[in-house]
Structures are given as C-alpha cells and as structure tokens.
Design a protein around this motif. Structure first.
Motif, mmCIF file in Angstrom:
data_model
loop_
_atom_site.group_PDB
_atom_site.id
_atom_site.type_symbol
_atom_site.label_atom_id
_atom_site.label_comp_id
_atom_site.label_asym_id
_atom_site.label_seq_id
_atom_site.Cartn_x
_atom_site.Cartn_y
_atom_site.Cartn_z
ATOM 1 N N ALA A 12 0.825 -1.214 0.000
ATOM 2 C CA ALA A 12 0.000 0.000 0.000
ATOM 3 C C ALA A 12 0.858 1.262 0.000
ATOM 4 C CB ALA A 12 -0.909 -0.008 1.222
ATOM 5 N N ALA A 13 1.926 1.264 0.783
ATOM 6 C CA ALA A 13 2.747 2.470 0.908
ATOM 7 C C ALA A 13 3.551 2.723 -0.366
ATOM 8 C CB ALA A 13 3.679 2.350 2.117
ATOM 9 N N GLU A 35 8.686 -7.875 -4.187
ATOM 10 C CA GLU A 35 9.170 -9.251 -4.060
ATOM 11 C C GLU A 35 8.076 -10.285 -4.342
ATOM 12 O OE1 GLU A 35 10.410 -10.016 -0.085
ATOM 13 O OE2 GLU A 35 11.345 -11.906 -0.601
ATOM 14 N N GLU A 36 6.850 -9.950 -3.939
ATOM 15 C CA GLU A 36 5.763 -10.920 -4.126
ATOM 16 C C GLU A 36 5.339 -10.950 -5.603
ATOM 17 O OE1 GLU A 36 2.738 -11.108 -0.811
ATOM 18 O OE2 GLU A 36 3.642 -9.178 -0.373
ATOM 19 N N ARG A 43 -3.702 -5.678 2.778
ATOM 20 C CA ARG A 43 -3.385 -6.726 3.727
ATOM 21 C C ARG A 43 -4.432 -6.965 4.822
ATOM 22 N NH1 ARG A 43 1.894 -8.697 3.157
ATOM 23 N NH2 ARG A 43 2.397 -7.306 1.472
ATOM 24 N N LYS A 48 -9.012 -11.506 8.170
ATOM 25 C CA LYS A 48 -10.462 -11.340 8.394
ATOM 26 C C LYS A 48 -11.212 -12.090 7.288
ATOM 27 C CE LYS A 48 -9.423 -6.677 10.149
ATOM 28 N NZ LYS A 48 -7.978 -6.631 9.811
ATOM 29 N N ALA A 81 14.732 -6.819 -3.842
ATOM 30 C CA ALA A 81 15.910 -5.957 -3.745
ATOM 31 C C ALA A 81 16.830 -6.569 -2.700
ATOM 32 C CB ALA A 81 15.510 -4.548 -3.348
ATOM 33 N N THR A 108 9.316 -1.412 2.243
ATOM 34 C CA THR A 108 9.382 -2.879 2.308
ATOM 35 C C THR A 108 8.612 -3.482 3.485
ATOM 36 O OG1 THR A 108 11.628 -2.478 3.162
ATOM 37 C CG2 THR A 108 11.444 -3.330 0.944
ATOM 38 N N ARG A 128 1.199 -13.108 7.447
ATOM 39 C CA ARG A 128 1.703 -11.789 7.076
ATOM 40 C C ARG A 128 1.330 -11.438 5.643
ATOM 41 N NH1 ARG A 128 2.373 -7.053 8.881
ATOM 42 N NH2 ARG A 128 2.757 -6.024 6.927
ATOM 43 N N LEU A 154 -3.404 -9.199 15.470
ATOM 44 C CA LEU A 154 -3.420 -10.266 14.465
ATOM 45 C C LEU A 154 -3.859 -11.596 15.060
ATOM 46 C CD1 LEU A 154 -0.315 -10.083 12.108
ATOM 47 C CD2 LEU A 154 -2.721 -10.244 11.573
ATOM 48 N N ASP A 276 4.951 0.700 7.055
ATOM 49 C CA ASP A 276 5.299 -0.071 8.263
ATOM 50 C C ASP A 276 6.794 -0.068 8.590
ATOM 51 O OD1 ASP A 276 2.643 -0.790 8.363
ATOM 52 O OD2 ASP A 276 2.975 -2.952 8.205
ATOM 53 N N HIS A 293 -0.157 0.745 10.633
ATOM 54 C CA HIS A 293 -1.576 0.887 10.327
ATOM 55 C C HIS A 293 -1.751 1.151 8.847
ATOM 56 C CE1 HIS A 293 -2.606 2.490 14.634
ATOM 57 N NE2 HIS A 293 -2.104 1.284 14.646
ATOM 58 N N ARG A 294 -2.810 0.586 8.309
ATOM 59 C CA ARG A 294 -3.078 0.689 6.883
ATOM 60 C C ARG A 294 -3.197 2.148 6.420
ATOM 61 N NH1 ARG A 294 -3.662 1.621 2.633
ATOM 62 N NH2 ARG A 294 -4.740 0.582 0.945
ATOM 63 N N TRP A 323 -8.208 0.036 12.891
ATOM 64 C CA TRP A 323 -9.394 -0.739 13.256
ATOM 65 C C TRP A 323 -9.037 -2.216 13.358
ATOM 66 C CZ3 TRP A 323 -7.863 -0.295 8.400
ATOM 67 C CH2 TRP A 323 -8.070 -1.357 7.530
HETATM 68 C C1 LIG Z 1 -2.897 -9.905 8.435
HETATM 69 C C2 LIG Z 1 -2.838 -8.415 8.628
HETATM 70 C C3 LIG Z 1 -3.965 -7.727 9.072
HETATM 71 C C4 LIG Z 1 -3.928 -6.340 9.246
HETATM 72 N N1 LIG Z 1 -5.059 -5.694 9.692
HETATM 73 C C5 LIG Z 1 -5.029 -4.354 9.855
HETATM 74 C C6 LIG Z 1 -6.186 -3.651 10.301
HETATM 75 O O1 LIG Z 1 -7.231 -4.255 10.585
HETATM 76 N N2 LIG Z 1 -6.125 -2.296 10.397
HETATM 77 C C7 LIG Z 1 -4.988 -1.599 10.087
HETATM 78 O O2 LIG Z 1 -4.983 -0.362 10.203
HETATM 79 N N3 LIG Z 1 -3.864 -2.239 9.678
HETATM 80 C C8 LIG Z 1 -3.862 -3.587 9.556
HETATM 81 N N4 LIG Z 1 -2.730 -4.244 9.125
HETATM 82 C C9 LIG Z 1 -1.512 -3.458 8.836
HETATM 83 C C10 LIG Z 1 -1.505 -2.946 7.409
HETATM 84 O O3 LIG Z 1 -1.807 -3.972 6.520
HETATM 85 C C11 LIG Z 1 -0.123 -2.358 7.111
HETATM 86 O O4 LIG Z 1 0.027 -1.216 7.931
HETATM 87 C C12 LIG Z 1 0.072 -1.970 5.662
HETATM 88 O O5 LIG Z 1 -0.085 -3.074 4.824
HETATM 89 C C13 LIG Z 1 1.461 -1.356 5.470
HETATM 90 O O6 LIG Z 1 1.749 -1.186 4.128
HETATM 91 P P1 LIG Z 1 3.257 -1.194 3.624
HETATM 92 O O7 LIG Z 1 3.156 -0.929 2.160
HETATM 93 O O8 LIG Z 1 4.091 -0.336 4.488
HETATM 94 O O9 LIG Z 1 3.790 -2.678 3.868
HETATM 95 P P2 LIG Z 1 3.342 -4.045 3.216
HETATM 96 O O10 LIG Z 1 1.884 -4.039 2.902
HETATM 97 O O11 LIG Z 1 3.857 -5.112 4.111
HETATM 98 O O12 LIG Z 1 4.151 -4.091 1.820
HETATM 99 C C14 LIG Z 1 5.536 -4.239 1.766
HETATM 100 C C15 LIG Z 1 5.889 -5.034 0.528
HETATM 101 O O13 LIG Z 1 7.297 -4.990 0.342
HETATM 102 C C16 LIG Z 1 7.737 -6.237 -0.119
HETATM 103 N N5 LIG Z 1 9.166 -6.384 0.174
HETATM 104 C C17 LIG Z 1 9.764 -6.592 1.376
HETATM 105 N N6 LIG Z 1 11.108 -6.650 1.238
HETATM 106 C C18 LIG Z 1 11.364 -6.471 -0.083
HETATM 107 C C19 LIG Z 1 12.561 -6.409 -0.849
HETATM 108 N N7 LIG Z 1 13.775 -6.534 -0.275
HETATM 109 N N8 LIG Z 1 12.460 -6.222 -2.191
HETATM 110 C C20 LIG Z 1 11.246 -6.067 -2.772
HETATM 111 N N9 LIG Z 1 10.087 -6.116 -2.098
HETATM 112 C C21 LIG Z 1 10.137 -6.301 -0.759
HETATM 113 C C22 LIG Z 1 6.885 -7.216 0.649
HETATM 114 O O14 LIG Z 1 6.867 -8.468 0.011
HETATM 115 C C23 LIG Z 1 5.528 -6.506 0.631
HETATM 116 O O15 LIG Z 1 4.792 -6.907 -0.500
HETATM 117 C C24 LIG Z 1 -2.729 -5.633 8.968
HETATM 118 C C25 LIG Z 1 -1.583 -6.332 8.541
HETATM 119 C C26 LIG Z 1 -1.629 -7.704 8.373
HETATM 120 C C27 LIG Z 1 -0.401 -8.461 7.918
#
Ligand SMILES: Cc1cc2nc3c(=O)[nH]c(=O)nc-3n(C[C@H](O)[C@H](O)[C@H](O)COP(=O)(O)OP(=O)(O)OC[C@H]3O[C@@H](n4cnc5c(N)ncnc54)[C@H](O)[C@@H]3O)c2cc1C
Length: 395
Positions: A12-13, A35-36, A43, A48, A81, A108, A128, A154, A276, A293-294, A323
């Motif tokens: 998302a970020a 990476e995925e 997420r 849920k 990466a 990441t 995760r 979680l 995150d 947080h999302r 939430w």
């Molecule tokens: C099961 C679950 C339930 C959740 N429920 C809630 C909720 O109810 N409410 C809420 O507010 N938040 C919730 N969250 C948290 C929320 O999903 C995260 O805050 C949000 O996804 C953060 O986004 P992000 O892009 O920072 O990280 P991520 O969504 O984790 O994305 C990071 C991405 O980077 C990739 N990556 C990592 N390392 C590398 C690398 N070296 N090279 C290339 N790619 C890489 C990973 O594979 C991943 O796809 C939940 C999280 C999980 C896991």
C-alpha cells in the motif's frame, strides 16, 4: 521534477507513493519493485474475510497492473531488492541486475517475528502475506484444534475467525489480557471476555515453549508451565520485524529497528521511507514512531510524494487511525493508545461493548481514543486527540 525514482516494496505504501508522485506532476521515470508475485494488494482482510473464506484473493487487489502501467509506473514483480549502494545510487536486485536511481523510496514493510523453534514443522503458520493466508486456510480445512500464539491484534483476529469456522481455539500470550499493551487493562479486559464468550480458552502470562509432532505434523503446543495444548494448526502471531536487511548501512535505524526518518520521511540524501518499515520523527513525542496501520501507509505516501515534488504541505496528522474486527465487534482507534495511559470511558458502556474510551498521557491530555459500536461518537472525539485536549473528568 525528473530523473528516476525507484520505490522498493509494492504494498500500500509503495504503490501509494508511486501514484502520489504522478498525482503531484512528477514526470520522471518511476520503477516499483515488489518481491511478491501479486499485484499490490490490501493486507488487513488477510486475517479477516480472506481467512474466513468470505472473500477471494483477487478482491484484495489495490490496482490492476494495467492501470499501474497506464500511470507510467514500471511495475516489476517477483523480484527482491538485495542491496543498495547509496554512494553510486543504485539498487541491487535478486536477479543480478542493478537499478540506478536519483531518488529511492523504501516501502518494504515488516516480516513476521518468529519463535526460536518449530517453524519448519508442518501445521505451524505465520500470517503476514497472501501466501501465508492461503497456506493457513488450506490447513484449516482439515478441521481440528487451533492454538494461536500471541494475542496482539493479528492473533486475536485469527482466533476469532477460527472460532467462527468452528475450531476449538486456545489463545496464548505472555500478557495478562489480549492486546493489553495497546489497549490497557479496561478495554483489553472487555476483549478477553468477548473471546471467552465465544469459547476461546485464553492462557494469560504463558509462553509457547515447544511443539509436539505426530506423523510429521504438529500435534500439540507445550507451554512454559508444562501445559500441553492439542493442536492441528498453530498460528504464531508474536509481532513483526521491519524489512531492512537489504539496506545495509545506507540508512540509520531507530530504536525499534525501523528506518529512521525525519517528519517527512527523509532517511538519507535521496532516500525516503514510508509505511510499516519507517520510523518517522514525531515532534510531539520527541521520538521516532513506527506505525503499522493501513491508513498511515497512505498518509506517508502522500507526504513523501509532495516532499519529492517540492509541493508545500503539512506533515502527517496527529491521529493515526486503526481498526480491528473480532467476531461482530469492530474496534476503532485514533491516536496511539497505550497501557501506560489513564483510560476513561467517555461515552457508552464497556459492558455493553458500545463505548468510547479516552486515553490520557502524563500531562492528562487526550492522546488517543478507542471505541466500538459508536462510530459517530468516536469520530467526534478525533479532534480532541489532534488538539491534545484536556482529559475529561468523569464520575
Ligand atoms: C494480516 C494483517 C492484518 C492487518 N489488519 C489491519 C487492520 O485491521 N487495520 C490496520 O490499520 N492495519 C492492519 N494491518 C496493517 C496494514 O496492513 C499495514 O500497515 C500496511 O499493509 C502497510 O503497508 P506497507 O506498504 O508499508 O507494507 P506491506 O503491505 O507489508 O508491503 C511491503 C511489501 O514490500 C515487499 N518487500 C519486502 N522486502 C522487499 C525487498 N527486499 N524487495 C522487494 N520487495 C520487498 C513485501 O513483500 C511486501 O509486498 C494488517 C496487517 C496484516 C499483515
């Protein structure tokens, strides 16, 4: 602003930053590396609706790859990466190629924290990413008792889904109550009752000490007091670790292991971090804060996109939103509640599970609110959090 921006992490970020750059008029090259193998996805439903089988994985997609391409974003999936040379400004990829950048955005996320033992045993899961969730779901189909290790949000959500699916559930945590570090005794006590009412056996103050196996699969979890909990499936949800290993010494880390950033996500010359993985400086608390947080992922993305493009802005707001769904209860929160705060129920009643709780810091200012069943009233308290209003006096 031109030149190539590389965003590593297509969650998302990362996606939000790439799209935000385009929205701000950035007309250089943007490469989004993930990476995925999946298109960027959401997420929170993993623990849920997707775990419960109410939604299919394709429903999670945040943006179809065709739309990402249309926005002029070069999406490279299924490649990790592995390193960064901040001097020469290039990222190293697992396929042996390198990717030069003018600006790098680290997005990441975090990985699952693991127990020091037992993750190789069949039937033991973390939760995760999508692959984790699908593997867990497949294992749950055979039925049988589930042990959830860790009663953070979680673990608590997974326990609720497993009960709804009809599994006997044991929930284990070193804390006396589920989600206590975040919610404090009063609200966490309500949550413990909720799980108990749904038939979850909660084991407070306990650690998983080992697994028993039978026919190559987990059969039980041994606790540190000698108790043995029968298990067909184990879910380990004991926290997270920021995914920073690939960064080497290119950035500094904060106390919590996140990428240490200023209040606009700047980590080093030409490097930003979002979501995150990022510990942003919080001037109010005078420390680096990492918020998993999302909605914070979106906030960070918007701030960094503007910072890169030189658009005037305010920094991220002072009331992160969160939430959590457990059974038919949805907890919502603004701010960063903690067990260290003084808690007052300011609307409704905890016993009815319809309430708003205000969290006060040591200066007796409202720094967070948590509520359930009273969404409108809770939203009304958001401004008190932003303003750090005095804690109300209740009788
Ligand atoms: C099961 C679950 C339930 C959740 N429920 C809630 C909720 O109810 N409410 C809420 O507010 N938040 C919730 N969250 C948290 C929320 O999903 C995260 O805050 C949000 O996804 C953060 O986004 P992000 O892009 O920072 O990280 P991520 O969504 O984790 O994305 C990071 C991405 O980077 C990739 N990556 C990592 N390392 C590398 C690398 N070296 N090279 C290339 N790619 C890489 C990973 O594979 C991943 O796809 C939940 C999280 C999980 C896991």
């Amino acid at each position: 602003v031109t030149g190539r921006t590389v965003v590593v992490g297509a969650g998302a970020a990362g996606l939000g930053t790439a799209e935000g750059l385009r929205a701000e008029g950035f007309d250089g090259e943007i490469v989004l590396v993930g990476e995925e193998p999946h298109a960027p996805y959401d997420r929170p439903p993993l623990s849920k609706d997707v775990l419960a089988g109410r939604k299919t994985p394709d429903w999670l997609t945040l943006r179809p790859p065709a739309d990402i391409a249309k926005a002029g974003i070069d999406l490279r999936l299924g490649v990790r990466a592995t390193g960064v040379d901040a001097e020469d400004r290039h990222v190293e990829l697992a396929d042996g190629s390198t990717l030069g950048y003018e600006r790098l955005v680290v997005a990441t996320g975090v990985g699952a924290r693991r127990l020091p033992f037992g993750h190789e045993v069949a039937g033991v899961h973390v939760l995760r990413d999508l692959a984790d969730t699908l593997a867990l779901r497949a294992d749950l189909r055979a039925g049988g008792p589930v042990v959830v290790v860790g009663a953070g949000f979680l673990g608590a959500e997974a326990a609720a889904v497993c009960r709804d699916l009809g599994h006997p559930v044991d929930l284990v945590d070193v804390e006396p109550l589920p989600m206590r570090p975040v919610l404090g005794d009063a609200v966490a006590g309500m949550l413990a009752d909720l799980h108990r009412d749904h038939g979850v056996r909660f084991h407070p103050g306990r650690r998983a000490a080992g697994f028993d196996e039978s026919a190559g699969r987990v059969s039980a979890v041994r606790l540190d007091d000698g108790a043995v909990l029968e298990a067909a499936v184990v879910i380990v949800a004991i926290g997270s670790v920021p995914a920073t290993g690939w960064l080497g010494g290119a950035v500094d880390l904060d106390e919590g292991g996140g990428v240490r950033c200023d209040d606009r996500g700047r980590a080093a010359p030409g490097i930003w971090a979002v979501g995150d993985v990022a510990g942003w400086w919080d001037p109010e608390q005078a420390r680096h804060v990492r918020v998993e947080h999302r909605f914070t992922a979106n906030e960070h993305a918007a701030v960094v996109a503007r910072d890169v493009c030189g658009t005037p802005q305010r920094t991220a707001g002072g009331a992160p939103f969160f939430w959590s769904d457990q059974y038919d209860l949805t907890l919502r929160s603004f701010g960063l509640p903690s067990h260290r705060h003084r808690v007052e129920i300011v609307e409704g009643d905890l016993d009815d599970r319809r309430f708003v709780a205000a969290y006060g810091d040591e200066k007796d200012r409202v720094v967070a609110v948590v509520g359930a069943g009273m969404t409108k009233a809770l939203r009304g308290w958001r401004q008190a959090v932003v303003d750090r209003a005095p804690m109300p006096v209740t009788t």
